[in-house]
Design a protein around this motif. Sequence first.
Motif, PDB file in Angstrom:
ATOM      1  N   UNK A   9      33.342  17.628 -21.458  1.00  0.00           N
ATOM      2  CA  UNK A   9      34.770  17.513 -21.189  1.00  0.00           C
ATOM      3  C   UNK A   9      35.516  17.954 -22.434  1.00  0.00           C
ATOM      4  N   UNK A  10      36.360  18.964 -22.273  1.00  0.00           N
ATOM      5  CA  UNK A  10      37.141  19.488 -23.395  1.00  0.00           C
ATOM      6  C   UNK A  10      38.508  18.822 -23.446  1.00  0.00           C
ATOM      7  N   UNK A  11      39.084  18.725 -24.634  1.00  0.00           N
ATOM      8  CA  UNK A  11      40.418  18.130 -24.757  1.00  0.00           C
ATOM      9  C   UNK A  11      41.496  19.092 -24.247  1.00  0.00           C
ATOM     10  N   UNK A  12      42.672  18.544 -24.031  1.00  0.00           N
ATOM     11  CA  UNK A  12      43.823  19.376 -23.667  1.00  0.00           C
ATOM     12  C   UNK A  12      44.326  20.071 -24.922  1.00  0.00           C
ATOM     13  N   UNK A  13      44.324  21.379 -24.912  1.00  0.00           N
ATOM     14  CA  UNK A  13      44.858  22.194 -25.995  1.00  0.00           C
ATOM     15  C   UNK A  13      45.794  23.224 -25.377  1.00  0.00           C
ATOM     16  N   UNK A  14      46.703  23.786 -26.154  1.00  0.00           N
ATOM     17  CA  UNK A  14      47.599  24.807 -25.609  1.00  0.00           C
ATOM     18  C   UNK A  14      46.806  25.981 -25.022  1.00  0.00           C
ATOM     19  N   UNK A  30      42.048  27.587 -17.244  1.00  0.00           N
ATOM     20  CA  UNK A  30      42.673  27.663 -18.567  1.00  0.00           C
ATOM     21  C   UNK A  30      41.730  27.173 -19.657  1.00  0.00           C
ATOM     22  N   UNK A  31      40.557  26.657 -19.288  1.00  0.00           N
ATOM     23  CA  UNK A  31      39.503  26.152 -20.165  1.00  0.00           C
ATOM     24  C   UNK A  31      39.802  24.765 -20.707  1.00  0.00           C
ATOM     25  N   UNK A  32      40.991  24.530 -21.195  1.00  0.00           N
ATOM     26  CA  UNK A  32      41.292  23.280 -21.900  1.00  0.00           C
ATOM     27  C   UNK A  32      41.661  22.165 -20.945  1.00  0.00           C
ATOM     28  N   UNK A  33      41.113  20.979 -21.214  1.00  0.00           N
ATOM     29  CA  UNK A  33      41.436  19.795 -20.428  1.00  0.00           C
ATOM     30  C   UNK A  33      40.512  19.574 -19.248  1.00  0.00           C
ATOM     31  N   UNK A  34      39.533  20.414 -19.070  1.00  0.00           N
ATOM     32  CA  UNK A  34      38.585  20.258 -17.974  1.00  0.00           C
ATOM     33  C   UNK A  34      37.162  20.219 -18.501  1.00  0.00           C
ATOM     34  N   UNK A  35      36.231  20.301 -17.580  1.00  0.00           N
ATOM     35  CA  UNK A  35      34.818  20.274 -17.951  1.00  0.00           C
ATOM     36  C   UNK A  35      34.261  21.689 -17.968  1.00  0.00           C
ATOM     37  N   UNK A  36      33.245  21.876 -18.813  1.00  0.00           N
ATOM     38  CA  UNK A  36      32.507  23.133 -18.833  1.00  0.00           C
ATOM     39  C   UNK A  36      31.047  22.816 -18.565  1.00  0.00           C
TER      40      UNK A  36
END
Length: 68
Positions: A47-52, A32-38
Amino acid sequence: MKVTIRIDGDVLSAYIPKKDLEEPIISVEDEDLWGGAILLRNGWRLALPHLPQDTRLPVTAEASIRRY
């Protein structure tokens, strides 16, 4: 640090204005991309923030460098 995630065709990329750096995203921890690492092509892990899940791109978010 601020990072702008965008998509161009099938390629996701991350732009970090403070470093004037744009790199393709080669893997994502959470599909889902958001809330994990890229992982960027240059080896950086962010590390990305949790987004919808339905967040539209491009988007600028606050990310942090993840060290393993």
